[in-house]
Design an enzyme around this catalytic site. Structure first.
Site, mmCIF file in Angstrom:
data_model
loop_
_atom_site.group_PDB
_atom_site.id
_atom_site.type_symbol
_atom_site.label_atom_id
_atom_site.label_comp_id
_atom_site.label_asym_id
_atom_site.label_seq_id
_atom_site.Cartn_x
_atom_site.Cartn_y
_atom_site.Cartn_z
ATOM 1 N N HIS A 84 0.886 -1.349 0.026
ATOM 2 C CA HIS A 84 -0.128 -0.144 -0.104
ATOM 3 C C HIS A 84 0.887 1.072 -0.164
ATOM 4 C CE1 HIS A 84 -2.979 -2.520 2.579
ATOM 5 N NE2 HIS A 84 -3.717 -2.651 1.156
ATOM 6 N N LYS B 142 -16.944 -6.835 6.982
ATOM 7 C CA LYS B 142 -15.635 -7.374 7.209
ATOM 8 C C LYS B 142 -15.344 -7.212 8.871
ATOM 9 C CE LYS B 142 -12.815 -6.770 3.335
ATOM 10 N NZ LYS B 142 -11.668 -5.936 2.589
ATOM 11 N N ARG C 15 -2.517 -5.946 -7.880
ATOM 12 C CA ARG C 15 -1.657 -6.945 -7.874
ATOM 13 C C ARG C 15 -1.554 -7.849 -9.164
ATOM 14 N NH1 ARG C 15 -3.364 -7.755 -1.999
ATOM 15 N NH2 ARG C 15 -5.165 -7.528 -3.366
HETATM 16 O O1 PNS Z 1 -9.197 -2.583 0.452
HETATM 17 P P1 PNS Z 1 -10.533 -2.973 0.190
HETATM 18 O O2 PNS Z 1 -11.322 -3.770 1.359
HETATM 19 O O3 PNS Z 1 -10.315 -3.722 -0.994
HETATM 20 O O4 PNS Z 1 -11.213 -1.480 -0.079
HETATM 21 C C1 PNS Z 1 -12.447 -1.342 -0.697
HETATM 22 C C2 PNS Z 1 -13.221 -0.227 -0.761
HETATM 23 C C3 PNS Z 1 -13.226 0.651 0.691
HETATM 24 C C4 PNS Z 1 -12.550 0.791 -1.498
HETATM 25 C C5 PNS Z 1 -14.569 -0.319 -1.164
HETATM 26 O O5 PNS Z 1 -15.351 -1.301 -0.339
HETATM 27 C C6 PNS Z 1 -15.340 1.224 -0.978
HETATM 28 O O6 PNS Z 1 -15.257 1.809 -2.057
HETATM 29 N N1 PNS Z 1 -16.260 1.141 -0.025
HETATM 30 C C7 PNS Z 1 -17.020 2.591 0.249
HETATM 31 C C8 PNS Z 1 -18.549 2.280 0.045
HETATM 32 C C9 PNS Z 1 -19.039 2.674 -1.673
HETATM 33 O O7 PNS Z 1 -18.677 3.639 -1.932
HETATM 34 N N2 PNS Z 1 -19.244 1.601 -2.205
HETATM 35 C C10 PNS Z 1 -19.592 1.510 -3.504
HETATM 36 C C11 PNS Z 1 -18.430 1.261 -4.332
HETATM 37 S S1 PNS Z 1 -18.797 1.379 -5.992
#
Ligand code: PNS
Length: 163
Positions: A18, A42, A95
């Site tokens: 990250h 989660k 990745r």
């Molecule tokens: O590190 P991660 O768990 O892969 O991150 C996922 C994340 C936090 C980027 C995704 O779950 C997210 O954007 N959540 C915010 C809620 C939201 O806007 N959801 C719609 C996404 S299209």
């Protein structure tokens, strides 16, 4: 006008993978906000506040750009937060091909909702297989994870796992 990007994720905990993406993003944009997003689906090892603090200490430890800030989002849409901030882009690291399959729909929906583009940065080859979940699993089984984390994050993870 200075460009603003948001780098969202769970960061549970932040890895050197990250931080490599963050360091490179901070050279492409005027400012980058790392956003710890709470995912209600989660179970997390660290609270949002702890994750923010670990990212902040890692940024300091590695001497990353002064144009980086860290905050958290506990509810609501990511793009609503990004719009309020005036962001032009979301940053995502990838990745493997599996990441792309997961990320492309999110990038498309986020752009539909807000017009904000997602910029993908490939992981450094050395971190291509590093994920927070794998690092947590290896640490919980007694394996050495110091090559994947900053020293402070490694210490915090081992303490949290009672190792
Ligand atoms: O590190 P991660 O768990 O892969 O991150 C996922 C994340 C936090 C980027 C995704 O779950 C997210 O954007 N959540 C915010 C809620 C939201 O806007 N959801 C719609 C996404 S299209």
């Amino acid at each position: 006008m200075s460009s603003i990007a948001v780098y969202p994720g769970s960061f549970d905990p932040v890895t050197l993978g990250h931080l490599s993406v963050l360091a490179r993003a901070s050279k492409l944009f005027g400012s980058v906000e790392v956003l710890v997003v709470h995912n209600p689906n989660k179970t997390s090892t660290f609270s949002s506040g702890e994750r923010v603090a670990l990212i902040e200490s890692s940024i300091e430890e590695l001497g990353l750009g002064s144009n980086i800030s860290v905050s958290s989002l506990d509810s609501g849409l990511l793009v609503e937060h990004a719009k309020k901030l005036g962001a032009q882009a979301l940053i995502k690291g990838f990745r493997t091909a599996a990441d792309i399959e997961y990320e492309i729909p999110m990038a498309q929906v986020n752009r539909d909702l807000s017009g904000i583009e997602t910029v993908f940065l490939p992981s450094e080859p050395g971190y291509g297989y590093v994920s927070s979940s794998l690092v947590r699993e290896v640490a919980s089984l007694g394996g050495d994870v110091t090559r994947y984390l900053t020293p402070q994050v490694a210490k915090a993870l081992l303490e949290r796992l009672g190792k």
